[in-house]
Design a protein around this motif. Sequence first.
Motif, mmCIF file in Angstrom:
data_model
loop_
_atom_site.group_PDB
_atom_site.id
_atom_site.type_symbol
_atom_site.label_atom_id
_atom_site.label_comp_id
_atom_site.label_asym_id
_atom_site.label_seq_id
_atom_site.Cartn_x
_atom_site.Cartn_y
_atom_site.Cartn_z
ATOM 1 N N SER A 292 -2.492 1.877 -5.767
ATOM 2 C CA SER A 292 -3.762 2.346 -5.203
ATOM 3 C C SER A 292 -4.595 1.180 -4.690
ATOM 4 O O SER A 292 -5.193 1.254 -3.609
ATOM 5 C CB SER A 292 -4.560 3.128 -6.248
ATOM 6 O OG SER A 292 -3.902 4.324 -6.566
ATOM 7 N N ARG B 39 -5.662 0.604 -0.844
ATOM 8 C CA ARG B 39 -7.065 0.412 -0.426
ATOM 9 C C ARG B 39 -7.214 -0.851 0.415
ATOM 10 O O ARG B 39 -7.911 -0.861 1.426
ATOM 11 C CB ARG B 39 -7.983 0.352 -1.646
ATOM 12 C CG ARG B 39 -8.300 1.698 -2.249
ATOM 13 C CD ARG B 39 -9.425 1.612 -3.270
ATOM 14 N NE ARG B 39 -9.161 0.680 -4.349
ATOM 15 C CZ ARG B 39 -8.521 0.978 -5.473
ATOM 16 N NH1 ARG B 39 -8.066 2.199 -5.659
ATOM 17 N NH2 ARG B 39 -8.321 0.070 -6.394
ATOM 18 N N GLN B 40 -6.541 -1.930 0.003
ATOM 19 C CA GLN B 40 -6.620 -3.187 0.756
ATOM 20 C C GLN B 40 -5.988 -3.029 2.136
ATOM 21 O O GLN B 40 -6.532 -3.501 3.134
ATOM 22 C CB GLN B 40 -5.932 -4.316 -0.017
ATOM 23 C CG GLN B 40 -5.983 -5.657 0.675
ATOM 24 C CD GLN B 40 -7.390 -6.223 0.778
ATOM 25 O OE1 GLN B 40 -8.259 -5.931 -0.032
ATOM 26 N NE2 GLN B 40 -7.628 -7.023 1.806
ATOM 27 N N TYR C 66 -8.306 -1.014 4.257
ATOM 28 C CA TYR C 66 -9.461 -1.835 4.626
ATOM 29 C C TYR C 66 -9.102 -2.765 5.782
ATOM 30 O O TYR C 66 -9.820 -2.852 6.775
ATOM 31 C CB TYR C 66 -9.945 -2.641 3.416
ATOM 32 C CG TYR C 66 -11.003 -3.645 3.762
ATOM 33 C CD1 TYR C 66 -12.319 -3.244 3.997
ATOM 34 C CD2 TYR C 66 -10.698 -4.995 3.884
ATOM 35 C CE1 TYR C 66 -13.289 -4.170 4.331
ATOM 36 C CE2 TYR C 66 -11.655 -5.922 4.214
ATOM 37 C CZ TYR C 66 -12.957 -5.510 4.437
ATOM 38 O OH TYR C 66 -13.914 -6.424 4.779
#
Length: 195
Positions: free
Chosen positions: A154, A158-159, A162
Motif C-alpha cells: 500500500s 501510494r508513492q 503520487y
Amino acid sequence: MTFWRGVLIFVGVALGFAVIGAVIGRLTSRRSTHELHFVPSAMPATQRQAVAYLDVVIAWHSYLRAVRTLVYPEEGPPANGSRDLASVLESRAQLQAVGTPAVQDLHDQTLESAVTLIDLLRSVTGSPPPDRAELSTQRLSLRGALSAIEERISALERQVLYEAGHLPSLPEVEVEMTGRAAAARGRQPQSVALR
C-alpha cells in the motif's frame, strides 16, 4: 446467354479490382510497417517510468493474491497464479533503470517482508504437525507477516500514484485509419498518470 456473359464479366471485373486493391494494400502496408512497430526505447522517460510502476504494482498484487490463500486457507482453494517472486524481481529490474530512489526503497522493503513470509511458511510446513495452541501461534505470525507485506505494498502504491500524478502531461496522439499518427486537432493534452 448474354445474361450469363454479363454476370461473368461483372464477376471478373470485381475480382480484378479486388486483386489490384489487395496488391496495393500489401505494398502500402509494407512501406509503413516501421511506423507501426512499438519500440520501448523510443518511449519518453516518463512513459517508461509509468509503465514500470504499473508493472510493479501488478506484480505485487498478483503475488499477494496467490500467497494469501496459503495464510488464510479458509478463504477457499489456492489461487492459480504463481507464488514465486519472478515477476516481482523482473519489475525490480525495470525500477533499477527508471524508478526513483523512494520507489526502489519501498520495493526492497516489501521484498524483505515477502522473504520473511516465505521463511515462516517454510518453517511451518517443515515442522511436525503442531498442537492447537501452536497452530494458532503459527497462524498469527503468518498473518502478521502477510499484513506487513500488504502495508508495504500500500505504501509503495501510494508513492507510485503520487509520483505518477506529478509526471508532466504528454500530448495525446490521434491515430488515423491508416495507422499513422496524426496531429491533434484542438484537444487538450491528457495526463498519462495512473489513477
